[in-house]
Motif scaffolding. Structure first.
Motif, PDB file in Angstrom:
ATOM      1  N   LEU A 153      59.382 -41.285  31.862  1.00 58.70           N
ATOM      2  CA  LEU A 153      60.034 -40.009  31.584  1.00 58.70           C
ATOM      3  C   LEU A 153      59.060 -38.949  31.100  1.00 58.70           C
ATOM      4  O   LEU A 153      59.439 -37.790  30.898  1.00 58.70           O
ATOM      5  CB  LEU A 153      61.153 -40.214  30.559  1.00 58.70           C
ATOM      6  CG  LEU A 153      60.747 -40.813  29.218  1.00 58.70           C
ATOM      7  CD1 LEU A 153      60.303 -39.765  28.226  1.00 58.70           C
ATOM      8  CD2 LEU A 153      61.941 -41.571  28.644  1.00 58.70           C
ATOM      9  N   THR A 157      60.069 -35.093  31.447  1.00 57.41           N
ATOM     10  CA  THR A 157      60.524 -34.495  30.185  1.00 57.41           C
ATOM     11  C   THR A 157      59.673 -33.282  29.809  1.00 57.41           C
ATOM     12  O   THR A 157      60.184 -32.296  29.269  1.00 57.41           O
ATOM     13  CB  THR A 157      60.522 -35.553  29.055  1.00 57.41           C
ATOM     14  OG1 THR A 157      61.255 -36.685  29.525  1.00 57.41           O
ATOM     15  CG2 THR A 157      61.188 -35.032  27.801  1.00 57.41           C
ATOM     16  N   VAL A 208      65.071 -43.853  30.658  1.00 55.77           N
ATOM     17  CA  VAL A 208      64.825 -42.534  31.250  1.00 55.77           C
ATOM     18  C   VAL A 208      66.038 -41.620  31.057  1.00 55.77           C
ATOM     19  O   VAL A 208      65.905 -40.407  30.951  1.00 55.77           O
ATOM     20  CB  VAL A 208      64.456 -42.687  32.749  1.00 55.77           C
ATOM     21  CG1 VAL A 208      64.277 -41.327  33.409  1.00 55.77           C
ATOM     22  CG2 VAL A 208      63.176 -43.505  32.900  1.00 55.77           C
ATOM     23  N   PRO A 212      64.861 -38.911  26.661  1.00 56.07           N
ATOM     24  CA  PRO A 212      64.600 -37.457  26.677  1.00 56.07           C
ATOM     25  C   PRO A 212      65.590 -36.665  25.818  1.00 56.07           C
ATOM     26  O   PRO A 212      65.257 -35.600  25.306  1.00 56.07           O
ATOM     27  CB  PRO A 212      64.756 -37.076  28.164  1.00 56.07           C
ATOM     28  CG  PRO A 212      64.484 -38.335  28.898  1.00 56.07           C
ATOM     29  CD  PRO A 212      65.040 -39.424  28.029  1.00 56.07           C
ATOM     30  N   ALA A 233      69.123 -41.497  36.491  1.00 57.97           N
ATOM     31  CA  ALA A 233      67.810 -41.957  36.948  1.00 57.97           C
ATOM     32  C   ALA A 233      67.930 -43.166  37.872  1.00 57.97           C
ATOM     33  O   ALA A 233      68.795 -44.026  37.681  1.00 57.97           O
ATOM     34  CB  ALA A 233      66.945 -42.323  35.746  1.00 57.97           C
TER      35      ALA A 233
END
Ligand code: NAP
Length: 351
Positions: A153, A157, A208, A212, A233
């Protein structure tokens, strides 16, 4: 010259541990004084404990090669430890170090989502280090734990943060193509990965989709209010050695053109750049204009492996904007980020 801070690497023999050794060699503030790993490795010289597993291009630094590998127990001669331990055992080991007055900068998933543990990408949420004060108070620890996120991520992100600051992000759809080194060494068997794509990585999609939200969240008192973003994701393992690539589509709160989105990405900068931290890349996000970039073999070392490399920014017919983003999984997504976290901690007086 100021005396360097002594640091230890827990899990020093693994894929991420080796990256720590390589990246910390010649570091201006930190000096590796201890290497630690499992009972299998403890008592051996570092080079012998590796048993041929060193996978970095440069040779094992001479000073480290002859160091005796210790067990991962407090008592190490250092004040800061970097954690690169298998997650099956990282949780209690890191806690033992934090209880015993060590600063712990961890790569493992175990403590990331605990309310009083900072989950940091220093360009995005440097203010979350204030959770350390609550953590020490809540737990009665002398030391503390900070964590960096899952490697996949990292790129998405950083770009989401740039777009969120400029336009607001409502939704993101992320499809990953993840390198083999992400599974440690020896990791995925060659029989399984050559000529293949594996559309499942245990636990990855959950990380994921949720980490974030904490990273992009707002610090409210002693906890983080998660960002109101929906993420879906799909994670795949592909036959690439290093560098995770993601295809990402985002829905924005305020509509933006492709040019405006690119400008927001290129202009994105953070506290590490302001403070000129040693491991900070000059450019957090590098946008490539060619139609066939980023590619892992060509772009993963951009910004010494610490930049996110974006390409193919274009309109999305389902959401608003789509793009590809690549980041180096064992540098930006692991050891490099943990070192940058520690540099931020030093700059802010926590170590
Ligand atoms: P790895 O190559 O399998 O290395 C694991 C390390 O943990 C080795 O040093 C190993 O030491 C040590 N270890 C295993 N069992 C132990 C025990 N019982 N006690 C003490 N040490 C023990 O794994 P990796 O890829 O470096 O990953 C390390 C951590 O970082 C994991 O939590 C992983 O999820 C996370 N991470 C990895 C990446 C990546 O791209 N690879 C990215 C982000 C985060 P021995 O050599 O003695 O067995």
């Amino acid at each position: 010259m100021a005396k360097k801070i002594k640091v230890g690497v827990l899990g020093a023999t693994g894929m991420v541990g080796q990256r720590f050794i390589q990246l910390l060699e010649g570091h201006p503030w930190f000096e590796v004084s201890e290497v630690a790993a499992s009972e299998r490795s403890a008592g051996k010289n570092y080079i012998d404990a590796l048993e041929g597993r060193w996978k970095q291009a440069a040779p094992v630094p001479k000073r480290i090669a002859g160091m005796t590998v210790k067990e991962c127990k407090p008592g190490l001669d250092c004040s800061l430890v970097f954690g690169a331990l298998d997650s099956s055992i990282a949780g209690p080991i890191e806690q033992d170090f934090a209880k015993a007055d060590y600063a712990v900068s961890s790569n493992s998933k175990n403590h990331r989502m605990e309310a009083d543990v900072p989950l940091l990408i220093p360009e995005i949420n440097p203010g979350h280090i204030a959770l350390i004060d609550a953590q020490k108070k809540n737990r009665g620890w002398k030391g503390f734990i900070v964590t960096n996120p899952n490697c996949t991520l990292m790129g998405p992100t950083m770009v989401m943060k740039a777009l969120d600051d400029a336009f607001g992000v409502e939704k993101a759809f992320i499809v990953s193509m993840q390198a083999i080194s992400g599974a440690g060494y020896p990791g995925v068997a060659s029989w399984d990965i050559v000529d293949n794509v594996i559309p499942f990585i245990s636990g990855e999609e959950e990380k994921v989709e949720t980490e974030p939200l904490k990273i992009l969240g707002k610090l409210r008192g002693n906890s983080v209010e998660f960002a109101p973003i929906k993420i879906s994701a799909s994670c795949n393992r592909v036959a690439v050695r290093d560098g995770h690539t993601c295809s990402v589509s985002v829905q924005l709160r305020k509509k933006a053109s492709v040019e405006e989105a690119i400008k927001a990405m290129e202009n994105f900068s953070g506290e590490p750049q302001k403070l000129k931290l040693p491991t900070a890349p000059e450019r957090v996000i590098v946008v490539r204009g060619e139609q066939d970039r980023p590619q892992p073999i060509m772009d993963r070392d951009t910004g010494r492996g610490m930049s996110a490399v974006v390409g193919r920014v274009r309109e999305c017919k389902l959401l608003d904007i789509k793009f590809s983003v690549l980041s180096h999984n064992t540098i930006r997504g692991a050891a490099g980020c943990a070192i940058l976290n520690a540099e931020l901690l030093k700059a802010k007086g926590y170590i």
